[in-house]
Design a protein around this motif. Structure first.
Motif, PDB file in Angstrom:
ATOM      1  N   ARG A 231      -5.202  42.393 -46.403  1.00  0.00           N
ATOM      2  CA  ARG A 231      -4.043  41.786 -45.745  1.00  0.00           C
ATOM      3  C   ARG A 231      -2.873  41.635 -46.719  1.00  0.00           C
ATOM      4  O   ARG A 231      -1.718  41.921 -46.380  1.00  0.00           O
ATOM      5  CB  ARG A 231      -4.428  40.419 -45.179  1.00  0.00           C
ATOM      6  CG  ARG A 231      -3.304  39.730 -44.422  1.00  0.00           C
ATOM      7  CD  ARG A 231      -3.783  38.443 -43.765  1.00  0.00           C
ATOM      8  NE  ARG A 231      -4.129  37.435 -44.760  1.00  0.00           N
ATOM      9  CZ  ARG A 231      -5.375  37.046 -45.029  1.00  0.00           C
ATOM     10  NH1 ARG A 231      -6.401  37.588 -44.382  1.00  0.00           N
ATOM     11  NH2 ARG A 231      -5.603  36.113 -45.933  1.00  0.00           N
ATOM     12  N   LEU A 232      -3.161  41.214 -47.952  1.00  0.00           N
ATOM     13  CA  LEU A 232      -2.118  41.031 -48.951  1.00  0.00           C
ATOM     14  C   LEU A 232      -1.523  42.380 -49.394  1.00  0.00           C
ATOM     15  O   LEU A 232      -0.303  42.541 -49.477  1.00  0.00           O
ATOM     16  CB  LEU A 232      -2.666  40.280 -50.159  1.00  0.00           C
ATOM     17  CG  LEU A 232      -1.707  40.114 -51.347  1.00  0.00           C
ATOM     18  CD1 LEU A 232      -0.453  39.350 -50.915  1.00  0.00           C
ATOM     19  CD2 LEU A 232      -2.409  39.388 -52.496  1.00  0.00           C
ATOM     20  N   VAL A 233      -2.398  43.349 -49.659  1.00  0.00           N
ATOM     21  CA  VAL A 233      -1.931  44.674 -50.073  1.00  0.00           C
ATOM     22  C   VAL A 233      -1.068  45.291 -48.971  1.00  0.00           C
ATOM     23  O   VAL A 233      -0.002  45.880 -49.227  1.00  0.00           O
ATOM     24  CB  VAL A 233      -3.124  45.583 -50.414  1.00  0.00           C
ATOM     25  CG1 VAL A 233      -2.655  47.020 -50.696  1.00  0.00           C
ATOM     26  CG2 VAL A 233      -3.894  45.029 -51.617  1.00  0.00           C
ATOM     27  N   ASN A 234      -1.519  45.140 -47.732  1.00  0.00           N
ATOM     28  CA  ASN A 234      -0.780  45.693 -46.597  1.00  0.00           C
ATOM     29  C   ASN A 234       0.607  45.054 -46.488  1.00  0.00           C
ATOM     30  O   ASN A 234       1.612  45.747 -46.266  1.00  0.00           O
ATOM     31  CB  ASN A 234      -1.585  45.454 -45.319  1.00  0.00           C
ATOM     32  CG  ASN A 234      -1.138  46.326 -44.162  1.00  0.00           C
ATOM     33  OD1 ASN A 234      -0.788  47.481 -44.346  1.00  0.00           O
ATOM     34  ND2 ASN A 234      -1.140  45.769 -42.962  1.00  0.00           N
ATOM     35  N   TRP A 235       0.669  43.749 -46.652  1.00  0.00           N
ATOM     36  CA  TRP A 235       1.954  43.044 -46.589  1.00  0.00           C
ATOM     37  C   TRP A 235       2.911  43.579 -47.651  1.00  0.00           C
ATOM     38  O   TRP A 235       4.094  43.827 -47.366  1.00  0.00           O
ATOM     39  CB  TRP A 235       1.728  41.548 -46.788  1.00  0.00           C
ATOM     40  CG  TRP A 235       2.986  40.731 -46.687  1.00  0.00           C
ATOM     41  CD1 TRP A 235       3.545  40.194 -45.573  1.00  0.00           C
ATOM     42  CD2 TRP A 235       3.845  40.376 -47.789  1.00  0.00           C
ATOM     43  NE1 TRP A 235       4.710  39.534 -45.888  1.00  0.00           N
ATOM     44  CE2 TRP A 235       4.918  39.617 -47.241  1.00  0.00           C
ATOM     45  CE3 TRP A 235       3.819  40.615 -49.160  1.00  0.00           C
ATOM     46  CZ2 TRP A 235       5.941  39.101 -48.032  1.00  0.00           C
ATOM     47  CZ3 TRP A 235       4.843  40.105 -49.951  1.00  0.00           C
ATOM     48  CH2 TRP A 235       5.886  39.357 -49.389  1.00  0.00           C
ATOM     49  N   LEU A 236       2.398  43.776 -48.852  1.00  0.00           N
ATOM     50  CA  LEU A 236       3.243  44.284 -49.933  1.00  0.00           C
ATOM     51  C   LEU A 236       3.764  45.686 -49.622  1.00  0.00           C
ATOM     52  O   LEU A 236       4.954  45.971 -49.773  1.00  0.00           O
ATOM     53  CB  LEU A 236       2.460  44.291 -51.248  1.00  0.00           C
ATOM     54  CG  LEU A 236       2.174  42.927 -51.873  1.00  0.00           C
ATOM     55  CD1 LEU A 236       1.181  43.066 -53.025  1.00  0.00           C
ATOM     56  CD2 LEU A 236       3.465  42.276 -52.360  1.00  0.00           C
ATOM     57  N   LEU A 237       2.877  46.568 -49.175  1.00  0.00           N
ATOM     58  CA  LEU A 237       3.290  47.942 -48.894  1.00  0.00           C
ATOM     59  C   LEU A 237       4.298  48.008 -47.748  1.00  0.00           C
ATOM     60  O   LEU A 237       5.290  48.746 -47.832  1.00  0.00           O
ATOM     61  CB  LEU A 237       2.079  48.801 -48.567  1.00  0.00           C
ATOM     62  CG  LEU A 237       1.188  49.190 -49.747  1.00  0.00           C
ATOM     63  CD1 LEU A 237      -0.022  49.984 -49.256  1.00  0.00           C
ATOM     64  CD2 LEU A 237       1.966  50.007 -50.769  1.00  0.00           C
ATOM     65  N   LEU A 238       4.060  47.254 -46.692  1.00  0.00           N
ATOM     66  CA  LEU A 238       4.957  47.308 -45.545  1.00  0.00           C
ATOM     67  C   LEU A 238       6.333  46.735 -45.885  1.00  0.00           C
ATOM     68  O   LEU A 238       7.351  47.181 -45.344  1.00  0.00           O
ATOM     69  CB  LEU A 238       4.345  46.566 -44.359  1.00  0.00           C
ATOM     70  CG  LEU A 238       3.093  47.219 -43.757  1.00  0.00           C
ATOM     71  CD1 LEU A 238       2.518  46.351 -42.651  1.00  0.00           C
ATOM     72  CD2 LEU A 238       3.404  48.616 -43.237  1.00  0.00           C
ATOM     73  N   ASN A 239       6.373  45.766 -46.788  1.00  0.00           N
ATOM     74  CA  ASN A 239       7.664  45.202 -47.175  1.00  0.00           C
ATOM     75  C   ASN A 239       8.372  46.037 -48.230  1.00  0.00           C
ATOM     76  O   ASN A 239       9.592  45.945 -48.381  1.00  0.00           O
ATOM     77  CB  ASN A 239       7.489  43.760 -47.651  1.00  0.00           C
ATOM     78  CG  ASN A 239       7.317  42.787 -46.495  1.00  0.00           C
ATOM     79  OD1 ASN A 239       8.275  42.360 -45.875  1.00  0.00           O
ATOM     80  ND2 ASN A 239       6.068  42.476 -46.169  1.00  0.00           N
ATOM     81  N   LEU A 240       7.613  46.869 -48.946  1.00  0.00           N
ATOM     82  CA  LEU A 240       8.236  47.790 -49.893  1.00  0.00           C
ATOM     83  C   LEU A 240       8.732  49.057 -49.205  1.00  0.00           C
ATOM     84  O   LEU A 240       9.555  49.785 -49.766  1.00  0.00           O
ATOM     85  CB  LEU A 240       7.238  48.172 -50.990  1.00  0.00           C
ATOM     86  CG  LEU A 240       6.935  47.100 -52.053  1.00  0.00           C
ATOM     87  CD1 LEU A 240       5.793  47.560 -52.949  1.00  0.00           C
ATOM     88  CD2 LEU A 240       8.180  46.810 -52.894  1.00  0.00           C
ATOM     89  N   ALA A 241       8.249  49.315 -47.994  1.00  0.00           N
ATOM     90  CA  ALA A 241       8.575  50.566 -47.313  1.00  0.00           C
ATOM     91  C   ALA A 241      10.068  50.755 -47.135  1.00  0.00           C
ATOM     92  O   ALA A 241      10.569  51.882 -47.144  1.00  0.00           O
ATOM     93  CB  ALA A 241       7.870  50.614 -45.953  1.00  0.00           C
ATOM     94  N   VAL A 242      10.811  49.653 -46.970  1.00  0.00           N
ATOM     95  CA  VAL A 242      12.244  49.750 -46.743  1.00  0.00           C
ATOM     96  C   VAL A 242      12.971  50.396 -47.919  1.00  0.00           C
ATOM     97  O   VAL A 242      14.084  50.906 -47.773  1.00  0.00           O
ATOM     98  CB  VAL A 242      12.839  48.346 -46.448  1.00  0.00           C
ATOM     99  CG1 VAL A 242      12.837  47.471 -47.692  1.00  0.00           C
ATOM    100  CG2 VAL A 242      14.233  48.461 -45.845  1.00  0.00           C
ATOM    101  N   PHE A 243      12.334  50.414 -49.090  1.00  0.00           N
ATOM    102  CA  PHE A 243      12.968  50.998 -50.274  1.00  0.00           C
ATOM    103  C   PHE A 243      12.609  52.462 -50.483  1.00  0.00           C
ATOM    104  O   PHE A 243      13.091  53.089 -51.420  1.00  0.00           O
ATOM    105  CB  PHE A 243      12.577  50.194 -51.521  1.00  0.00           C
ATOM    106  CG  PHE A 243      12.981  48.747 -51.449  1.00  0.00           C
ATOM    107  CD1 PHE A 243      14.316  48.387 -51.559  1.00  0.00           C
ATOM    108  CD2 PHE A 243      12.038  47.752 -51.251  1.00  0.00           C
ATOM    109  CE1 PHE A 243      14.711  47.058 -51.488  1.00  0.00           C
ATOM    110  CE2 PHE A 243      12.415  46.416 -51.173  1.00  0.00           C
ATOM    111  CZ  PHE A 243      13.757  46.064 -51.287  1.00  0.00           C
ATOM    112  N   THR A 244      11.755  53.008 -49.614  1.00  0.00           N
ATOM    113  CA  THR A 244      11.361  54.409 -49.770  1.00  0.00           C
ATOM    114  C   THR A 244      12.472  55.321 -49.268  1.00  0.00           C
ATOM    115  O   THR A 244      13.283  54.938 -48.422  1.00  0.00           O
ATOM    116  CB  THR A 244      10.068  54.716 -48.993  1.00  0.00           C
ATOM    117  OG1 THR A 244      10.312  54.519 -47.593  1.00  0.00           O
ATOM    118  CG2 THR A 244       8.932  53.798 -49.435  1.00  0.00           C
ATOM    119  N   PRO A 245      12.519  56.565 -49.776  1.00  0.00           N
ATOM    120  CA  PRO A 245      13.562  57.505 -49.319  1.00  0.00           C
ATOM    121  C   PRO A 245      13.522  57.754 -47.815  1.00  0.00           C
ATOM    122  O   PRO A 245      14.565  57.950 -47.185  1.00  0.00           O
ATOM    123  CB  PRO A 245      13.248  58.785 -50.101  1.00  0.00           C
ATOM    124  CG  PRO A 245      12.460  58.343 -51.284  1.00  0.00           C
ATOM    125  CD  PRO A 245      11.693  57.144 -50.840  1.00  0.00           C
TER     126      PRO A 245
END
Length: 273
Positions: A231-245
């Motif tokens: 759950r924690l890893v998923n939260w981090l990845l989904l919130n970092l997604a906005v910075f992907t190209p």
């Protein structure tokens, strides 16, 4: 939603789709991010609170009934948008990675929100739709998905299994068997107006509209219920997604389309005045 469920071995998620070209020469940062995503996907499969079926029983998510109950409000807001259907963007015009599976103008969209980025002008056209989707726990994306006659989206898999997908049928033409459907893994499902279909797009899937009318669904991604630590890893990845190209490019394309679309609408109103 109805589904055909042939007897077969338990479904397995794969981490690629045969016949779909990979992204060309991804950057070092992108390759690192993709390796982290691959590790997280394996963790998500082990830590799911709702299992890992290709297609879910809607009873798994009690809020789905509430969404279905208000489907007519969403449909009422869709109809005016379709008066300018040809002016709506094709999916690949907003998200270039979609070009691996679709390059024509027969798959259109009207975007509301995605991974923390929202279209205020589009939301203003659909206030009831926006209010209804706020009831979905872990909402990540919401848009209309418009399949024009003859459209066939080839087999592919989604980029990440930390979200699940909901299709709410809004316009579903009458069709002969096999003309209009979505296949998820080995299950062939059929949309119904006012009914939700919830599935995991990380399984291989394809969709087609071989009728002579347009099919439209409300297309939503929401966070998959997971146990710690996934759950924690998923939260981090989904919130970092906005910075992907991918997301940033989509944001820029959406803003450019909005500018043209609403300027044209204003010009048309002025001519009529």
């Amino acid at each position: 939603m109805t589904a055909t469920r042939p007897a077969a071995a338990p479904p397995q998620q794969t981490f690629g789709t045969a016949g779909v070209a990979p992204m060309e020469r991804p950057s070092l940062v992108t390759r690192f991010f993709m390796s982290v995503v691959a590790w997280a996907e394996r963790l998500n499969l082990r830590c799911s609170k709702v299992g890992n079926p290709p297609v879910y029983d809607n009873a798994t998510f009690p809020w789905a009934r509430e969404i279905e109950n208000d489907w007519h409000l969403i449909r009422a807001e869709l109809d005016p948008l379709l008066q300018r259907q040809q002016d709506l963007p094709s999916f690949h015009e907003l998200s270039s990675d979609v070009k691996t599976i679709s390059t024509d103008s027969a798959w259109k969209t009207f975007f509301l929100t995605g991974y923390g980025v929202s279209s205020e002008r589009n939301i203003a056209q659909c206030p009831d739709t926006w209010r209804v989707v706020q009831r979905i726990p872990g909402l990540k994306t919401a848009m209309f998905s418009i399949f024009e006659p003859g459209k066939h989206l080839p087999a592919h898999r989604g980029p990440y299994n930390g979200v699940l997908r909901l299709h709410l049928g809004l316009i579903v033409p009458e069709a002969a068997p096999g003309q209009l459907a979505i296949r998820v893994d080995r299950q062939v499902c059929h949309w119904e107006e006012g009914k939700a279909l919830i599935f995991d797009d990380a399984y291989e899937h394809e969709a087609w509209n071989h009728t002579d009318r347009t099919r439209v669904v409300l297309f939503v991604d929401f966070v998959k219920p997971l146990r710690f630590p996934a759950r924690l890893v998923n939260w981090l990845l989904l919130n970092l997604a906005v910075f992907t190209p991918f997301i940033r490019e989509g944001m820029d394309n959406q803003k450019a389309w909005e500018k043209r679309f609403y300027e044209q609408a204003e010009a048309l109103r002025n001519r009529r005045a």
